[in-house]
Design an enzyme around this catalytic site. Structure first.
Site, PDB file in Angstrom:
ATOM      1  N   SER A  81      -2.564 -10.311 -16.042  1.00 22.23           N
ATOM      2  CA  SER A  81      -3.817  -9.827 -15.437  1.00 22.23           C
ATOM      3  C   SER A  81      -3.601  -9.525 -13.957  1.00 22.23           C
ATOM      4  O   SER A  81      -2.648 -10.016 -13.347  1.00 22.23           O
ATOM      5  CB  SER A  81      -4.916 -10.880 -15.584  1.00 22.23           C
ATOM      6  OG  SER A  81      -4.680 -11.940 -14.670  1.00 22.23           O
ATOM      7  N   ASN A  82      -4.515  -8.746 -13.378  1.00 21.08           N
ATOM      8  CA  ASN A  82      -4.358  -8.399 -11.960  1.00 21.08           C
ATOM      9  C   ASN A  82      -4.476  -9.629 -11.057  1.00 21.08           C
ATOM     10  O   ASN A  82      -3.905  -9.641  -9.968  1.00 21.08           O
ATOM     11  CB  ASN A  82      -5.357  -7.303 -11.577  1.00 21.08           C
ATOM     12  CG  ASN A  82      -4.913  -5.945 -12.107  1.00 21.08           C
ATOM     13  OD1 ASN A  82      -3.991  -5.864 -12.928  1.00 21.08           O
ATOM     14  ND2 ASN A  82      -5.534  -4.878 -11.639  1.00 21.08           N
ATOM     15  N   GLU A  83      -5.179 -10.655 -11.538  1.00 20.01           N
ATOM     16  CA  GLU A  83      -5.226 -11.907 -10.753  1.00 20.01           C
ATOM     17  C   GLU A  83      -3.837 -12.562 -10.753  1.00 20.01           C
ATOM     18  O   GLU A  83      -3.351 -13.021  -9.715  1.00 20.01           O
ATOM     19  CB  GLU A  83      -6.256 -12.879 -11.342  1.00 20.01           C
ATOM     20  CG  GLU A  83      -7.712 -12.458 -11.122  1.00 20.01           C
ATOM     21  CD  GLU A  83      -8.145 -11.301 -12.007  1.00 20.01           C
ATOM     22  OE1 GLU A  83      -7.636 -11.200 -13.145  1.00 20.01           O
ATOM     23  OE2 GLU A  83      -8.969 -10.473 -11.566  1.00 20.01           O
ATOM     24  N   GLU A  95      11.991  -2.075 -17.224  1.00 21.35           N
ATOM     25  CA  GLU A  95      11.286  -0.808 -17.455  1.00 21.35           C
ATOM     26  C   GLU A  95      10.110  -0.644 -16.518  1.00 21.35           C
ATOM     27  O   GLU A  95       8.961  -0.709 -16.916  1.00 21.35           O
ATOM     28  CB  GLU A  95      10.764  -0.767 -18.893  1.00 21.35           C
ATOM     29  CG  GLU A  95      11.831  -0.554 -19.911  1.00 21.35           C
ATOM     30  CD  GLU A  95      12.053   0.915 -20.208  1.00 21.35           C
ATOM     31  OE1 GLU A  95      11.323   1.752 -19.635  1.00 21.35           O
ATOM     32  OE2 GLU A  95      12.949   1.231 -20.991  1.00 21.35           O
ATOM     33  N   GLN A 115       3.792  -6.886 -30.565  1.00 21.60           N
ATOM     34  CA  GLN A 115       4.157  -7.996 -29.693  1.00 21.60           C
ATOM     35  C   GLN A 115       3.296  -9.220 -29.998  1.00 21.60           C
ATOM     36  O   GLN A 115       2.063  -9.136 -29.952  1.00 21.60           O
ATOM     37  CB  GLN A 115       3.930  -7.587 -28.231  1.00 21.60           C
ATOM     38  CG  GLN A 115       4.238  -8.688 -27.230  1.00 21.60           C
ATOM     39  CD  GLN A 115       3.846  -8.301 -25.810  1.00 21.60           C
ATOM     40  OE1 GLN A 115       2.961  -7.475 -25.611  1.00 21.60           O
ATOM     41  NE2 GLN A 115       4.490  -8.900 -24.826  1.00 21.60           N
ATOM     42  N   GLY A 116       3.933 -10.350 -30.299  1.00 18.44           N
ATOM     43  CA  GLY A 116       3.193 -11.579 -30.601  1.00 18.44           C
ATOM     44  C   GLY A 116       3.460 -12.662 -29.571  1.00 18.44           C
ATOM     45  O   GLY A 116       4.258 -13.564 -29.812  1.00 18.44           O
ATOM     46  N   TYR A 117       2.827 -12.539 -28.434  1.00 16.53           N
ATOM     47  CA  TYR A 117       2.951 -13.542 -27.375  1.00 16.53           C
ATOM     48  C   TYR A 117       1.681 -14.398 -27.297  1.00 16.53           C
ATOM     49  O   TYR A 117       1.716 -15.595 -27.507  1.00 16.53           O
ATOM     50  CB  TYR A 117       3.146 -12.868 -26.007  1.00 16.53           C
ATOM     51  CG  TYR A 117       4.555 -12.426 -25.671  1.00 16.53           C
ATOM     52  CD1 TYR A 117       5.526 -12.272 -26.638  1.00 16.53           C
ATOM     53  CD2 TYR A 117       4.896 -12.157 -24.347  1.00 16.53           C
ATOM     54  CE1 TYR A 117       6.808 -11.843 -26.295  1.00 16.53           C
ATOM     55  CE2 TYR A 117       6.172 -11.747 -23.992  1.00 16.53           C
ATOM     56  CZ  TYR A 117       7.127 -11.586 -24.970  1.00 16.53           C
ATOM     57  OH  TYR A 117       8.380 -11.171 -24.614  1.00 16.53           O
ATOM     58  N   SER A 118       0.552 -13.733 -26.964  1.00 16.71           N
ATOM     59  CA  SER A 118      -0.677 -14.460 -26.630  1.00 16.71           C
ATOM     60  C   SER A 118      -1.215 -15.252 -27.819  1.00 16.71           C
ATOM     61  O   SER A 118      -1.093 -14.841 -28.977  1.00 16.71           O
ATOM     62  CB  SER A 118      -1.752 -13.474 -26.180  1.00 16.71           C
ATOM     63  OG  SER A 118      -1.252 -12.660 -25.155  1.00 16.71           O
TER      64      SER A 118
HETATM   65  C1  LIG Z   1      -6.634  -4.752 -25.246  1.00 18.62           C
HETATM   66  C2  LIG Z   1      -5.627  -5.856 -25.132  1.00 18.62           C
HETATM   67  C3  LIG Z   1      -4.391  -5.723 -25.735  1.00 18.62           C
HETATM   68  C4  LIG Z   1      -3.455  -6.753 -25.680  1.00 18.62           C
HETATM   69  N1  LIG Z   1      -2.275  -6.622 -26.371  1.00 18.62           N
HETATM   70  C5  LIG Z   1      -1.446  -7.697 -26.470  1.00 18.62           C
HETATM   71  C6  LIG Z   1      -0.305  -7.657 -27.330  1.00 18.62           C
HETATM   72  O1  LIG Z   1      -0.033  -6.652 -27.978  1.00 18.62           O
HETATM   73  N2  LIG Z   1       0.446  -8.769 -27.458  1.00 18.62           N
HETATM   74  C7  LIG Z   1       0.161  -9.908 -26.750  1.00 18.62           C
HETATM   75  O2  LIG Z   1       0.896 -10.881 -26.893  1.00 18.62           O
HETATM   76  N3  LIG Z   1      -0.897  -9.988 -25.921  1.00 18.62           N
HETATM   77  C8  LIG Z   1      -1.716  -8.907 -25.770  1.00 18.62           C
HETATM   78  N4  LIG Z   1      -2.831  -8.981 -24.956  1.00 18.62           N
HETATM   79  C9  LIG Z   1      -3.169 -10.261 -24.327  1.00 18.62           C
HETATM   80  C10 LIG Z   1      -3.106 -10.268 -22.831  1.00 18.62           C
HETATM   81  O3  LIG Z   1      -1.806 -10.353 -22.409  1.00 18.62           O
HETATM   82  C11 LIG Z   1      -3.974 -11.453 -22.338  1.00 18.62           C
HETATM   83  O4  LIG Z   1      -5.325 -11.096 -22.566  1.00 18.62           O
HETATM   84  C12 LIG Z   1      -3.754 -11.774 -20.897  1.00 18.62           C
HETATM   85  O5  LIG Z   1      -2.521 -12.381 -20.717  1.00 18.62           O
HETATM   86  C13 LIG Z   1      -4.846 -12.702 -20.329  1.00 18.62           C
HETATM   87  O6  LIG Z   1      -4.979 -13.855 -21.099  1.00 18.62           O
HETATM   88  P1  LIG Z   1      -6.400 -14.321 -21.641  1.00 18.62           P
HETATM   89  O7  LIG Z   1      -7.039 -13.181 -22.301  1.00 18.62           O
HETATM   90  O8  LIG Z   1      -6.194 -15.548 -22.436  1.00 18.62           O
HETATM   91  O9  LIG Z   1      -7.227 -14.660 -20.340  1.00 18.62           O
HETATM   92  P2  LIG Z   1      -7.127 -16.004 -19.487  1.00 18.62           P
HETATM   93  O10 LIG Z   1      -5.732 -16.313 -19.197  1.00 18.62           O
HETATM   94  O11 LIG Z   1      -7.978 -17.036 -20.121  1.00 18.62           O
HETATM   95  O12 LIG Z   1      -7.791 -15.517 -18.129  1.00 18.62           O
HETATM   96  C14 LIG Z   1      -9.197 -15.458 -17.902  1.00 18.62           C
HETATM   97  C15 LIG Z   1      -9.404 -15.051 -16.456  1.00 18.62           C
HETATM   98  O13 LIG Z   1      -8.844 -16.020 -15.591  1.00 18.62           O
HETATM   99  C16 LIG Z   1      -7.920 -15.433 -14.712  1.00 18.62           C
HETATM  100  N5  LIG Z   1      -6.864 -16.379 -14.406  1.00 18.62           N
HETATM  101  C17 LIG Z   1      -6.094 -17.068 -15.280  1.00 18.62           C
HETATM  102  N6  LIG Z   1      -5.226 -17.841 -14.618  1.00 18.62           N
HETATM  103  C18 LIG Z   1      -5.414 -17.634 -13.297  1.00 18.62           C
HETATM  104  C19 LIG Z   1      -4.820 -18.125 -12.099  1.00 18.62           C
HETATM  105  N7  LIG Z   1      -3.829 -18.997 -12.134  1.00 18.62           N
HETATM  106  N8  LIG Z   1      -5.283 -17.680 -10.916  1.00 18.62           N
HETATM  107  C20 LIG Z   1      -6.296 -16.778 -10.856  1.00 18.62           C
HETATM  108  N9  LIG Z   1      -6.902 -16.281 -11.954  1.00 18.62           N
HETATM  109  C21 LIG Z   1      -6.474 -16.691 -13.169  1.00 18.62           C
HETATM  110  C22 LIG Z   1      -7.435 -14.200 -15.442  1.00 18.62           C
HETATM  111  O14 LIG Z   1      -6.895 -13.245 -14.581  1.00 18.62           O
HETATM  112  C23 LIG Z   1      -8.701 -13.734 -16.121  1.00 18.62           C
HETATM  113  O15 LIG Z   1      -9.477 -13.008 -15.224  1.00 18.62           O
HETATM  114  C24 LIG Z   1      -3.763  -7.936 -24.970  1.00 18.62           C
HETATM  115  C25 LIG Z   1      -5.005  -8.058 -24.329  1.00 18.62           C
HETATM  116  C26 LIG Z   1      -5.939  -7.041 -24.402  1.00 18.62           C
HETATM  117  C27 LIG Z   1      -7.257  -7.211 -23.714  1.00 18.62           C
END
Ligand SMILES: Cc1cc2nc3c(=O)[nH]c(=O)nc-3n(C[C@H](O)[C@H](O)[C@H](O)COP(=O)(O)OP(=O)(O)OC[C@H]3O[C@@H](n4cnc5c(N)ncnc54)[C@H](O)[C@@H]3O)c2cc1C
Lengths: 397, 376
Positions: free
Chosen positions: A382-384, A245, A127-130
């Site tokens: 994320s849970n937030e 799902e 998956q290539g989203y982030s």
């Molecule tokens: C082990 C692992 C596997 C993953 N696999 C994939 C994958 O296969 N493909 C893919 O595309 N992505 C993948 N991800 C990415 C994952 O979806 C992102 O890490 C996630 O969406 C959070 O983004 P970020 O890491 O940039 O954190 P940020 O978005 O920068 O968040 C940092 C903190 O701020 C909080 N935060 C952000 N916005 C808000 C808000 N509006 N209100 C309150 N709190 C907030 C977050 O909850 C977090 O605690 C993976 C991540 C991990 C750790």
């Protein structure tokens, strides 16, 4: 109200158990039980092929695409039994993520080519989203896809790409329009990972493991026929995928398995002159997670049963995601607590005679697992972010 | 009452921070971690040059003779700096034990070498049966023709792989109480299984099979009292290290929340995260207070009072360590999961802290027993 399983569902569970007893290879079961990921790709592919042979390769797919036609409750029962039997998880990226999007929005050619290959584990998907600047705020993504005749030229960087080092295909959200609202200019592309211009670099995680990667795209040429649906409508498809799902989102089976493991560890560990499980303080910590899991199982079944009738994915999934991951993190934390100083060894260093109070299979790199499971409250929304969804969609305050 | 540190104490902490910062960047530190030895010999020499390895050597022996507060300030800096070197094991624990127990000849032989960093010594007391607490050992010492014969199994001895001298606690056969023996690391019959620990230190499982040492290898006579003092003093130092890591994990999170932008604003603007960081700060401040209390009782001669305070400190700082460590990772999102940022290293160090020196549960249990036994 009647919360017991129907006779048909009970018979179904028996059938699944029998199948697992007969067909799950012992060495794969052992590795999963030991949390040994040294042959992860092999184990996942081999198990998918076995399931496919049985006709169970894609429990949730419609029958016309090779699915089982099981009810949602049966899908849930199947996944729970598989987890309890230490079967490998089926790789979600193909089966549960991209496949439903292709079925719903893909062209007949895409359906005919990709779906059977996913079912038979011929292709490994990721998956290539982030992106570095786009995690929770996914719609701000910047990876560019510029149209050039029958092709898109894709340039940019994806991060946190799970198990992409094994992948044949990646489904990506890319930017095809910069003019309007960010959500409006995103397209959904299927990209061959063997294309020239793609570089995959490992990201080392806190447990020392290599499960995620950076994926760099440097002028990668992608046929327009690999776009799913319409240009600039990718956000809609991504949202569809997120709501899809939900039978296993709470990970009830995996949580039950880890609860069982915790109890076994606490039975095997001795503290002073008694078993740890006879310590009322520790036993009530176990009881606390057990009751939360008991409640979550029913909450999960309530959501599944509602899904069965109306299909529309709702924000209840956020409840399941938050609670399921919190329970998993608590279980992993208690396993470390139970092991005590023996848990000071990480990165697979658990093999010192006399130090570890329990067998390798029981301890199963508990420390690395604990570190690693911090991810479950970060990824998949994320849970937030899930709490924000509950506030906006359910509370509506 | 006065919570200020003297100028000398502040300088001590600042100069410790400086020497750690000057030792190299985080990448170089991680290269040392992955290297065979597991730490930097260069930094070890610099710690000696700064006098830190003589901190717990009495002035009469040519050392600094610092107290628990000075140790606290230095160890806090060590936690902040994610130090890999055997400072706590050798310069705090083993050195203070020798300073309390060694006779004149032994002092001359070992203390200068410890101060200069040439000698690394570790206490080998923990066994799977005593969990490192002040309990009897299964390790046995028998009188032999020209000294003692030692047999036993010590587990998870931090920095044993780089130590030239092991201070082994043992039960003398047929006699009550505990005794201590100096065993050179290359003694016949001594075998080590080295491991890397959760907090990126090196440790070993130590097996002694018919190890022969001379009569002069015995250190002190009955050591229970001194050992109990040193274990508590060393625990206070470990608490300070953990507090340094807690404060640093919090600072890193605050800083990250100011820099990281999502949805067009720094994530620190989200109130949901502000409240989480406010809670982390409360944990950190409570931990700081217990750290001070532990240091001010770290060499309290009243054992009951000392143990009560140390247990309270270990339990509370252990809880703060878990909470702050987990939250720091969570608020960093995916970046918190990487080996690249310091935050995951603080998380690992804090997780290890909870597993060392007695669990949170065991210290709470000790306090609970005191409460139920209190008939006043
Ligand atoms: C082990 C692992 C596997 C993953 N696999 C994939 C994958 O296969 N493909 C893919 O595309 N992505 C993948 N991800 C990415 C994952 O979806 C992102 O890490 C996630 O969406 C959070 O983004 P970020 O890491 O940039 O954190 P940020 O978005 O920068 O968040 C940092 C903190 O701020 C909080 N935060 C952000 N916005 C808000 C808000 N509006 N209100 C309150 N709190 C907030 C977050 O909850 C977090 O605690 C993976 C991540 C991990 C750790």
């Amino acid at each position: 109200m009647n919360l017991s399983l129907s006779p048909a569902d009970l018979a179904f569970v028996d059938q699944v158990r029998q199948f697992l007893a007969d067909k799950l290879p012992a060495e794969i079961r052992q590795r999963v039980a030991n949390r040994d990921e040294s042959q992860l790709k092999h184990d996942i592919v081999a198990w998918q092929k076995i399931l496919h042979q049985q006709g169970w390769g894609a429990p949730a797919w419609p029958v016309e695409f090779g699915g089982t036609g099981w009810s949602k409750v049966q899908q849930y029962l199947f996944e729970t039994e598989c987890a309890l039997a230490d079967a490998p998880l089926q790789l979600a990226f193909g089966l549960k993520m991209v496949a439903p999007v292709i079925m719903r929005f893909g062209s007949p050619a895409q359906q005919q080519y990709f779906l059977p290959r996913i079912l038979a584990a011929e292709d490994w998907w990721c998956q290539g989203y982030s992106e570095p600047g786009s995690g929770s705020d996914l719609a701000s993504l910047k990876t560019q896809a510029v149209r050039d005749g029958d092709e898109y030229v894709v340039t940019g960087q994806k991060v946190w790409n799970t198990l992409g080092q094994h992948a044949d295909w990646i489904f990506c959200l890319v930017r095809t329009d910069n003019s309007g609202k960010p959500q409006r200019g995103i397209s959904f592309l299927l990209i061959d990972m063997h294309s020239p211009g793609i570089t995959v670099r490992p990201t080392r995680l806190l447990d020392g493991g290599h499960e995620v990667n950076e994926v760099w795209f440097d002028q990668v040429r992608v046929p327009v026929s690999n776009r799913v649906g319409e240009e600039n409508h990718g956000w809609t498809y991504a949202k569809f995928l997120l709501g899809h799902e939900r039978t296993n989102i709470a990970g009830i089976g995996a949580n039950k398995r880890e609860l069982n493991r915790l109890k076994s560890i606490a039975r095997a560990c001795r503290q002073n002159d008694h078993r740890l499980i006879d310590d009322p303080v520790f036993a009530s910590k176990i009881a606390q997670v057990e009751i939360e899991l008991m409640a979550l199982e029913i909450t999960n079944l309530r959501v599944i049963e509602a899904d069965e009738r109306k299909q529309a994915p709702g924000p209840e999934a956020s409840i399941l995601k938050i609670k399921g991951t919190e329970i998993m993190q608590r279980l992993s934390e208690l396993q470390v607590e139970a092991l005590g100083p023996a848990a000071l060894l990480s990165n697979g260093e658990s093999r010192i005679a006399g130090l570890q109070p329990v067998s390798d299979e029981l301890a199963a790199n508990a420390t690395d697992f604990y570190l690693n499971q911090r991810k479950v409250s970060i990824y998949g929304g994320s849970n937030e972010i899930q709490r924000n969804i509950i506030a906006q969609m359910i509370l509506q305050v | 009452m006065n919570f200020d540190f003297s100028d000398e104490q502040q300088m001590l902490q600042e100069s410790t921070r400086r020497v750690l910062a000057a030792a190299g960047d985080f990448e170089q530190r991680n290269a040392q971690r992955d290297h065979a030895l597991g730490y930097s010999t260069q930094l070890w020499r610099e710690l000696a040059d700064l006098g830190l390895l003589a901190l717990n050597i009495p002035e009469a022996d040519g050392g600094i003779g610092a107290g628990a507060v000075d140790n606290m300030l230095v160890c806090e800096a060590m936690g902040e700096g994610l130090v890999l070197e055997p400072f706590h094991a050798s310069a705090v624990e083993a050195t203070s034990l020798l300073a309390r127990l060694a006779d004149e000849q032994q002092r001359q032989r070992w203390l200068p070498a410890l101060a200069s960093g040439e000698l690394i010594a570790v206490l080998a007391h923990a066994e799977s049966s005593n969990g490192g607490a002040l309990e009897p050992t299964q390790t046995r010492a028998r009188p032999s023709a020209d000294g003692w014969q030692l047999d036993g199994h010590k587990s998870m001895i931090y920095h044993a792989p780089s130590a030239a001298l092991l201070l082994v606690s043992a039960q003398i056969e047929g006699a009550p109480g505990l005794a201590l023996f100096a065993v050179p690391a290359d003694a016949a019959g001594l075998s080590l299984t080295p491991v890397a620990t959760l907090d990126a230190q090196r440790a070993a499982d130590v097996v002694l099979r018919g190890v022969q040492v001379g009569a002069d290898a015995r250190i002190g006579s009955e050591i229970s009292k001194a050992l109990s003092e040193v274990l508590d003093f060393s625990l206070a130092a470990l608490c300070a290290d953990a507090f340094g890591a807690i404060q640093s994990a919090l600072n890193a999170t605050i800083e990250y929340s100011r820099e990281r932008k999502q949805f067009g604003q720094p994530i620190g603007r989200f109130q949901a995260l502000q409240h989480r960081m406010a809670d982390m700060l409360i944990h950190a401040e409570q931990a700081r207070s217990m750290c001070y209390l532990a240091a001010s009782h770290g060499d309290d001669p009243d054992p009951a009072q000392r143990r009560r305070i140390l247990s309270a400190a270990k339990a509370l700082i252990g809880q703060a360590a878990r909470k702050v460590g987990q939250e720091a990772v969570q608020l960093h999102g995916g970046m918190g999961m990487t080996d690249e940022l310091k935050v995951s290293h603080y998380f690992r160090r804090l997780t290890a802290f909870e597993l060392r020196g007695g669990s949170t549960a065991s210290h709470l249990q000790r306090l609970a027993t005191d409460i139920s036994n209190d008939r006043s």
